[in-house]
Design an enzyme around this catalytic site. Structure first.
Site, mmCIF file in Angstrom:
data_model
loop_
_atom_site.group_PDB
_atom_site.id
_atom_site.type_symbol
_atom_site.label_atom_id
_atom_site.label_comp_id
_atom_site.label_asym_id
_atom_site.label_seq_id
_atom_site.Cartn_x
_atom_site.Cartn_y
_atom_site.Cartn_z
ATOM 1 N N ARG A 119 0.816 -1.243 0.000
ATOM 2 C CA ARG A 119 0.000 0.000 0.000
ATOM 3 C C ARG A 119 0.835 1.272 0.000
ATOM 4 N NH1 ARG A 119 -3.054 -3.231 3.635
ATOM 5 N NH2 ARG A 119 -4.747 -4.196 2.462
ATOM 6 N N LYS A 141 3.367 11.068 -11.875
ATOM 7 C CA LYS A 141 2.497 10.205 -12.679
ATOM 8 C C LYS A 141 3.225 8.879 -12.848
ATOM 9 C CE LYS A 141 -0.342 13.299 -15.431
ATOM 10 N NZ LYS A 141 -0.631 13.788 -16.797
ATOM 11 N N GLU A 183 9.754 17.035 -25.574
ATOM 12 C CA GLU A 183 9.098 17.508 -24.338
ATOM 13 C C GLU A 183 9.652 18.884 -23.943
ATOM 14 O OE1 GLU A 183 6.501 16.034 -23.101
ATOM 15 O OE2 GLU A 183 6.658 13.860 -23.410
ATOM 16 N N LYS A 225 7.629 22.531 -14.931
ATOM 17 C CA LYS A 225 6.787 21.389 -14.541
ATOM 18 C C LYS A 225 6.479 21.434 -13.047
ATOM 19 C CE LYS A 225 5.518 16.739 -15.012
ATOM 20 N NZ LYS A 225 5.610 15.482 -15.704
ATOM 21 N N GLU A 235 -4.185 16.862 -11.825
ATOM 22 C CA GLU A 235 -4.686 17.205 -13.164
ATOM 23 C C GLU A 235 -6.191 17.463 -13.210
ATOM 24 O OE1 GLU A 235 -2.531 15.283 -16.418
ATOM 25 O OE2 GLU A 235 -4.385 15.360 -17.563
ATOM 26 N N ARG A 239 -2.701 21.310 -15.109
ATOM 27 C CA ARG A 239 -1.726 20.259 -15.447
ATOM 28 C C ARG A 239 -2.024 19.616 -16.796
ATOM 29 N NH1 ARG A 239 1.228 15.662 -11.687
ATOM 30 N NH2 ARG A 239 2.441 14.818 -13.415
ATOM 31 N N ASN A 243 -0.022 18.173 -21.477
ATOM 32 C CA ASN A 243 -0.288 17.148 -22.489
ATOM 33 C C ASN A 243 -0.389 17.723 -23.896
ATOM 34 O OD1 ASN A 243 -0.493 14.650 -20.977
ATOM 35 N ND2 ASN A 243 -2.170 15.671 -19.925
ATOM 36 N N HIS A 246 0.044 15.494 -26.852
ATOM 37 C CA HIS A 246 0.016 14.109 -26.388
ATOM 38 C C HIS A 246 -1.231 13.344 -26.829
ATOM 39 C CE1 HIS A 246 3.415 15.437 -24.088
ATOM 40 N NE2 HIS A 246 3.536 14.306 -23.443
ATOM 41 N N HIS A 250 -0.413 10.070 -28.377
ATOM 42 C CA HIS A 250 -0.784 8.761 -27.816
ATOM 43 C C HIS A 250 -1.517 7.919 -28.852
ATOM 44 C CE1 HIS A 250 -0.598 10.067 -23.293
ATOM 45 N NE2 HIS A 250 0.591 9.848 -23.816
ATOM 46 N N HIS A 263 8.010 7.771 -27.740
ATOM 47 C CA HIS A 263 7.008 8.686 -27.168
ATOM 48 C C HIS A 263 7.247 10.121 -27.643
ATOM 49 C CE1 HIS A 263 4.257 10.379 -24.213
ATOM 50 N NE2 HIS A 263 5.224 11.191 -23.804
HETATM 51 P P1 NAD Z 1 12.695 4.728 -22.220
HETATM 52 O O1 NAD Z 1 12.547 4.646 -20.773
HETATM 53 O O2 NAD Z 1 12.194 3.602 -23.039
HETATM 54 O O3 NAD Z 1 14.236 4.955 -22.552
HETATM 55 C C1 NAD Z 1 14.623 5.089 -23.895
HETATM 56 C C2 NAD Z 1 15.791 4.169 -24.273
HETATM 57 O O4 NAD Z 1 17.009 4.733 -23.805
HETATM 58 C C3 NAD Z 1 15.713 2.779 -23.686
HETATM 59 O O5 NAD Z 1 16.201 1.873 -24.635
HETATM 60 C C4 NAD Z 1 16.657 2.869 -22.502
HETATM 61 O O6 NAD Z 1 17.174 1.618 -22.128
HETATM 62 C C5 NAD Z 1 17.739 3.749 -23.063
HETATM 63 N N1 NAD Z 1 18.494 4.519 -22.083
HETATM 64 C C6 NAD Z 1 18.020 5.157 -20.985
HETATM 65 N N2 NAD Z 1 18.997 5.891 -20.436
HETATM 66 C C7 NAD Z 1 20.108 5.692 -21.154
HETATM 67 C C8 NAD Z 1 21.426 6.202 -21.083
HETATM 68 N N3 NAD Z 1 21.784 7.098 -20.173
HETATM 69 N N4 NAD Z 1 22.326 5.765 -21.989
HETATM 70 C C9 NAD Z 1 21.951 4.901 -22.961
HETATM 71 N N5 NAD Z 1 20.722 4.413 -23.110
HETATM 72 C C10 NAD Z 1 19.811 4.816 -22.220
HETATM 73 O O7 NAD Z 1 11.996 6.030 -22.812
HETATM 74 P P2 NAD Z 1 11.832 7.528 -22.283
HETATM 75 O O8 NAD Z 1 11.765 8.348 -23.504
HETATM 76 O O9 NAD Z 1 12.817 7.866 -21.248
HETATM 77 O O10 NAD Z 1 10.409 7.500 -21.578
HETATM 78 C C11 NAD Z 1 9.239 7.233 -22.301
HETATM 79 C C12 NAD Z 1 8.188 6.778 -21.329
HETATM 80 O O11 NAD Z 1 7.934 7.814 -20.389
HETATM 81 C C13 NAD Z 1 6.870 6.454 -21.971
HETATM 82 O O12 NAD Z 1 6.396 5.240 -21.427
HETATM 83 C C14 NAD Z 1 5.962 7.588 -21.559
HETATM 84 O O13 NAD Z 1 4.628 7.212 -21.463
HETATM 85 C C15 NAD Z 1 6.531 7.955 -20.230
HETATM 86 N N6 NAD Z 1 6.257 9.327 -19.814
HETATM 87 C C16 NAD Z 1 5.781 9.528 -18.570
HETATM 88 C C17 NAD Z 1 5.553 10.800 -18.109
HETATM 89 C C18 NAD Z 1 5.106 11.021 -16.701
HETATM 90 O O14 NAD Z 1 4.749 12.151 -16.352
HETATM 91 N N7 NAD Z 1 5.133 10.021 -15.858
HETATM 92 C C19 NAD Z 1 5.816 11.904 -18.938
HETATM 93 C C20 NAD Z 1 6.308 11.671 -20.215
HETATM 94 C C21 NAD Z 1 6.530 10.365 -20.641
HETATM 95 N N1 GLY Z 2 3.691 14.520 -18.730
HETATM 96 C C1 GLY Z 2 2.529 15.230 -18.347
HETATM 97 C C2 GLY Z 2 2.325 15.326 -16.884
HETATM 98 O O1 GLY Z 2 3.151 14.914 -16.114
HETATM 99 O O2 GLY Z 2 1.322 15.819 -16.453
#
Ligand code: NAD
Ligand code: GLY
Length: 363
Positions: A119, A141, A183, A225, A235, A239, A243, A246, A250, A263
């Site tokens: 939890r 998030k 972003e 942010k 949100e 907030r 997006n 997005h 998406h 992404h």
């Molecule tokens: P990811 O986590 O898939 O990383 C991208 C690639 O880079 C992967 O292959 C990873 O292994 C590699 N990598 C990571 N760090 C590295 C480094 N320092 N050196 C070499 N390789 C490295 O992708 P991302 O773009 O970081 O994140 C995308 C995800 O984030 C999506 O799932 C998206 O939905 C999510 N997201 C969430 C939020 C939120 O607010 N929580 C906001 C935006 C995106």
């Molecule tokens: N990436 C959008 C948010 O965190 O609200």
């Protein structure tokens, strides 16, 4: 080192930004409550950074690891269970701290595991992609994808701190760097014309990983942010503007199959479509809409929708979006460059027309 604060009352937390912070464990240690730590990472990042991090934390802490396969396609409930397996097999208790060492996929999954294990337990974000450093590690998030919709299962759950070491970007592939820049461009487009103009002037430096330019972009993005999250953590209002791009994005990710388009790449096309729609609404000029497209192009990002993806494909996926109300698709548009507006589309006609004509905008 630079430090910012996400102001959320008793759940406020710092964001540390600097070169080589992974070698400064004192910053992390003050946010770790007991001796148990589980580091969650993936098969690509583990050989680069896991040993060093583990060595610095042992023997003071009992450090366990959970190494997931690499990719958006593994951001599922099934693979989330691997983290719970590691937690239970190593008898982690409620005082355990989870550390997310990776990009947005690892950060979102680790955060959701922390939100639900017994939890709720503590977690720390060590984001290693530009995208995760400027966006996903901040704001709480967390979650996983479902076959029918992106990030559809999750929780708002804030970390204890975010530690951003800019030197990990040296190993980041160019395509991933560009995805993160999408972003960064978003913040300029929705929050600050001055930052947008700075990006227009400094994109080459960012692409060549100039550490000063990257630090400025990360700090500015995280500051914007943090400010928005402090106003509207869950949100219910402002907030949603984060997006921008997005909803279209998406739809592309879901239609193409998770992982095919990054992404940030999908968000890039989404921002261009949202700018075009803002222009068609009469809110921004042709020239400003073109500036959004040009800046994305300059960041080596795609600006055209996937070949063969029709407006009905878009609409089908856009109808499965957390921002929507029962009557409408909710879009984030621009009422000027540097200022976002929330727009509810009550029928599909307007969106369909924008999508159908979109590629012509750029030819
Ligand atoms: P990811 O986590 O898939 O990383 C991208 C690639 O880079 C992967 O292959 C990873 O292994 C590699 N990598 C990571 N760090 C590295 C480094 N320092 N050196 C070499 N390789 C490295 O992708 P991302 O773009 O970081 O994140 C995308 C995800 O984030 C999506 O799932 C998206 O939905 C999510 N997201 C969430 C939020 C939120 O607010 N929580 C906001 C935006 C995106
Ligand atoms: N990436 C959008 C948010 O965190 O609200």
């Amino acid at each position: 080192m630079e430090s910012l604060q996400v102001e959320l009352g008793s759940r406020s937390y710092p964001i540390y930004i600097g070169e080589g912070l992974l070698g400064q464990m004192r910053l992390l240690k003050k946010h770790i409550a007991s001796t148990q730590i589980l580091i969650v990472t993936n098969e690509t990042i583990a050989p680069l950074y896991l040993d060093d991090l583990t060595l610095q934390l042992t023997p003071e802490f009992d450090v366990q690891t959970s190494i997931l396969p690499d990719g958006e396609v593994y951001k599922t409930l099934g693979y989330l269970n691997h983290i719970f397996d590691s937690l239970l097999e190593t008898r982690c208790n409620r005082q355990v701290t989870l550390i997310a060492l990776g990009g947005g996929v690892i950060g979102d999954m680790t955060g959701f595991a922390a939100a639900s294990y017994q939890r709720g337990v503590n977690f720390i974000q060590i984001p290693t992609t530009l995208l995760s450093q400027v966006d996903s590690s901040v704001g709480g998030k967390t979650g996983v994808n479902h076959r029918l919709g992106k990030n559809m299962i999750g929780a708002f759950y804030q970390p204890q701190c975010v530690l951003i070491d800019t030197s990990v970007l040296t190993t980041l592939p160019a395509r991933e760097l560009s995805a993160g820049l999408a972003e960064v461009i978003k913040y300029g487009a929705i929050c600050s014309i001055e930052f947008f103009e700075w990006l227009e002037k400094n994109m080459d430096k960012l692409l060549s990983k100039d550490v000063h330019a990257l630090t400025h972009a990360i700090k500015t993005s995280c500051g914007m942010k943090a400010d928005v999250v402090a106003q509207d953590e869950k949100e219910s209002g402002v907030r949603a503007t984060l997006n921008f791009g997005h909803t279209f994005g998406h739809a592309i990710e879901t239609h193409m199959g998770y992982g095919e388009w990054l992404h940030g790449e999908a968000v890039s096309v989404g921002m261009c479509m949202a700018a075009d729609m803002s222009n068609k609404m009469g809110w921004i000029t042709d020239a400003d809409s073109a500036r959004v497209i040009r800046l994305c192009e300059k960041a080596n990002l795609p600006t055209k929708k996937p070949a063969g993806m029709s407006s009905s494909d878009f609409i089908k996926h856009m109808k499965v979006d957390k921002k929507n109300t029962s009557e409408s698709i909710r879009l984030i548009l621009l009422n000027k460059l540097g200022k976002a507006v929330i727009h509810d589309c009550l029928d599909d006609v307007q969106i369909t027309r924008v999508i159908d004509l979109f590629d012509e905008v750029q030819s």
